[in-house]
Write a protein that holds these residues in place. Sequence first.
Motif, PDB file in Angstrom:
ATOM      1  N   PRO A  86       0.672  -1.177   0.001  1.00 35.85           N
ATOM      2  CA  PRO A  86      -0.079  -0.118  -0.110  1.00 35.85           C
ATOM      3  C   PRO A  86       0.766   1.255   0.033  1.00 35.85           C
ATOM      4  O   PRO A  86       1.999   1.211   0.254  1.00 35.85           O
ATOM      5  CB  PRO A  86      -0.844  -0.198   1.353  1.00 35.85           C
ATOM      6  CG  PRO A  86      -0.429  -1.421   2.027  1.00 35.85           C
ATOM      7  CD  PRO A  86       0.534  -2.125   1.039  1.00 35.85           C
ATOM      8  N   GLY A 136       2.526   4.442   1.360  1.00 33.59           N
ATOM      9  CA  GLY A 136       3.053   4.926   2.596  1.00 33.59           C
ATOM     10  C   GLY A 136       3.549   3.647   3.365  1.00 33.59           C
ATOM     11  O   GLY A 136       4.024   3.876   4.634  1.00 33.59           O
ATOM     12  N   SER A 137       3.607   2.205   2.705  1.00 36.28           N
ATOM     13  CA  SER A 137       4.375   1.428   3.249  1.00 36.28           C
ATOM     14  C   SER A 137       5.883   1.453   3.490  1.00 36.28           C
ATOM     15  O   SER A 137       6.379   0.408   4.076  1.00 36.28           O
ATOM     16  CB  SER A 137       3.798   0.128   2.769  1.00 36.28           C
ATOM     17  OG  SER A 137       4.206  -0.104   1.178  1.00 36.28           O
ATOM     18  N   GLY A 138       6.535   2.256   2.921  1.00 37.62           N
ATOM     19  CA  GLY A 138       7.935   2.305   3.010  1.00 37.62           C
ATOM     20  C   GLY A 138       8.792   2.134   1.598  1.00 37.62           C
ATOM     21  O   GLY A 138       9.962   2.013   1.712  1.00 37.62           O
ATOM     22  N   THR A 144      11.042   4.773   0.114  1.00 37.71           N
ATOM     23  CA  THR A 144      12.266   4.935   1.252  1.00 37.71           C
ATOM     24  C   THR A 144      13.123   3.753   1.242  1.00 37.71           C
ATOM     25  O   THR A 144      14.372   4.151   1.366  1.00 37.71           O
ATOM     26  CB  THR A 144      11.437   5.152   2.646  1.00 37.71           C
ATOM     27  OG1 THR A 144      10.498   6.192   2.684  1.00 37.71           O
ATOM     28  CG2 THR A 144      12.656   5.411   3.625  1.00 37.71           C
ATOM     29  N   GLU A 154      18.817   8.546   1.094  1.00 38.36           N
ATOM     30  CA  GLU A 154      18.425   8.470   2.431  1.00 38.36           C
ATOM     31  C   GLU A 154      19.390   7.558   3.116  1.00 38.36           C
ATOM     32  O   GLU A 154      19.727   6.501   2.691  1.00 38.36           O
ATOM     33  CB  GLU A 154      17.126   8.100   2.543  1.00 38.36           C
ATOM     34  CG  GLU A 154      16.051   8.834   1.889  1.00 38.36           C
ATOM     35  CD  GLU A 154      15.669  10.097   2.680  1.00 38.36           C
ATOM     36  OE1 GLU A 154      16.245  10.353   3.830  1.00 38.36           O
ATOM     37  OE2 GLU A 154      14.865  11.093   2.103  1.00 38.36           O
TER      38      GLU A 154
HETATM   39  P1  ADP Z   1       5.492   4.274  -0.531  1.00 33.70           P
HETATM   40  O1  ADP Z   1       6.553   4.580  -1.403  1.00 33.70           O
HETATM   41  O2  ADP Z   1       5.366   2.853   0.083  1.00 33.70           O
HETATM   42  O3  ADP Z   1       4.247   4.735  -0.698  1.00 33.70           O
HETATM   43  P2  ADP Z   1       7.108   6.084   1.378  1.00 33.70           P
HETATM   44  O4  ADP Z   1       8.369   5.416   1.433  1.00 33.70           O
HETATM   45  O5  ADP Z   1       7.107   7.155   0.337  1.00 33.70           O
HETATM   46  O6  ADP Z   1       5.876   5.009   0.978  1.00 33.70           O
HETATM   47  O7  ADP Z   1       6.665   6.754   2.659  1.00 33.70           O
HETATM   48  C1  ADP Z   1       6.794   5.915   3.595  1.00 33.70           C
HETATM   49  C2  ADP Z   1       6.290   6.640   4.993  1.00 33.70           C
HETATM   50  O8  ADP Z   1       7.353   7.759   5.234  1.00 33.70           O
HETATM   51  C3  ADP Z   1       5.078   7.787   4.786  1.00 33.70           C
HETATM   52  O9  ADP Z   1       4.467   7.795   5.929  1.00 33.70           O
HETATM   53  C4  ADP Z   1       5.808   9.012   4.238  1.00 33.70           C
HETATM   54  O10 ADP Z   1       4.940  10.114   4.717  1.00 33.70           O
HETATM   55  C5  ADP Z   1       6.968   9.075   5.009  1.00 33.70           C
HETATM   56  N1  ADP Z   1       8.155   9.945   4.444  1.00 33.70           N
HETATM   57  C6  ADP Z   1       8.751   9.480   3.107  1.00 33.70           C
HETATM   58  N2  ADP Z   1       9.492  10.404   2.879  1.00 33.70           N
HETATM   59  C7  ADP Z   1       9.718  11.505   4.017  1.00 33.70           C
HETATM   60  C8  ADP Z   1      10.498  12.576   4.055  1.00 33.70           C
HETATM   61  N3  ADP Z   1      11.392  12.783   3.357  1.00 33.70           N
HETATM   62  N4  ADP Z   1      10.315  13.023   5.406  1.00 33.70           N
HETATM   63  C9  ADP Z   1       9.248  12.652   6.071  1.00 33.70           C
HETATM   64  N5  ADP Z   1       8.427  11.624   6.153  1.00 33.70           N
HETATM   65  C10 ADP Z   1       8.578  10.972   4.903  1.00 33.70           C
END
Ligand code: ADP
Length: 252
Positions: free
Chosen positions: A47, A49-51, A54, A63
């Motif tokens: 889903p 927001g699952s990371g 990141t 990162e």
């Molecule tokens: P996905 O790619 O699975 O949708 P993300 O890795 O983009 O998920 O995001 C995972 C979580 O990390 C989310 O809650 C998002 O808001 C948070 N997040 C991602 N990048 C950042 C950032 N640079 N600063 C703060 N929070 C972040």
Amino acid sequence: MTPVTKAPVTPAALQTTGLGKSYGQNTVLRDITLDVQRGETLCLIGPSGSGKSTLLKCLNLLEAPDAGEIWLGETCLTAPGADVDAARARIGMVFQHFNLFPHMSVERNVTLALTSVKGMGREQARQIALRQLEAVGLAAFADRRPAQLSGGQQQRVAIARALAMEPELMLFDEATSALDPELVKDVLAVMRDLASGGMTMAVVTHEMGFAREAADRVAFMCDGRLAEIDTPDRIFERADHPRLRQFLSQVL
Ligand code: ADP
Ligand code: MG
């Protein structure tokens, strides 16, 4: 972070152990232990927001993880003093938004890193660029500006640009999500060719058809954890993880 583990004798193309990442109070990655074998295509699903993004950004050191290790072959990327630029040059990354330079020709977009990062001469870089553009079906567009290409063609240029650096590993983050539906298939075809040609790939995708057909393994991420990792057959046909079943019922 001092490496805890030693590189295995026959290392995976990529290995993470206990990877963790938080943004303030928000823990985004929890204890991710994952490997991608040489020549393997691993699809990451899950889903929003699952990371997933990141995780890919940590793999490429865009990162910094707060915990755990990342090994690229025999190189520990998270060790103190690791040569981040050298490691990054071994990993190709393709994002949702292609980030081509609008004022440069397609060819120059592909040669830029070759001449500036690898210090290659312009002519040699041009030969490589033309070969890579040919491989993605765009040799005839070398002299155009990105804006003269469709989104799908621009994304194929971005793939050619990454491949020109001869990466050991390619990371794709929703490479087709920003494209009009009719343009998705040509980009997926290029990715399929790469996968079947033996490239090592980690692919975040919402294209379940691609994951099912092209992936050697599929990883399901949920709440920052690697909740399941298995063959496409077992992920799609025999999923017993409730969150995975719920996710699949929404996307399939
Ligand atoms: P996905 O790619 O699975 O949708 P993300 O890795 O983009 O998920 O995001 C995972 C979580 O990390 C989310 O809650 C998002 O808001 C948070 N997040 C991602 N990048 C950042 C950032 N640079 N600063 C703060 N929070 C972040
Ligand atoms: Mg994402």
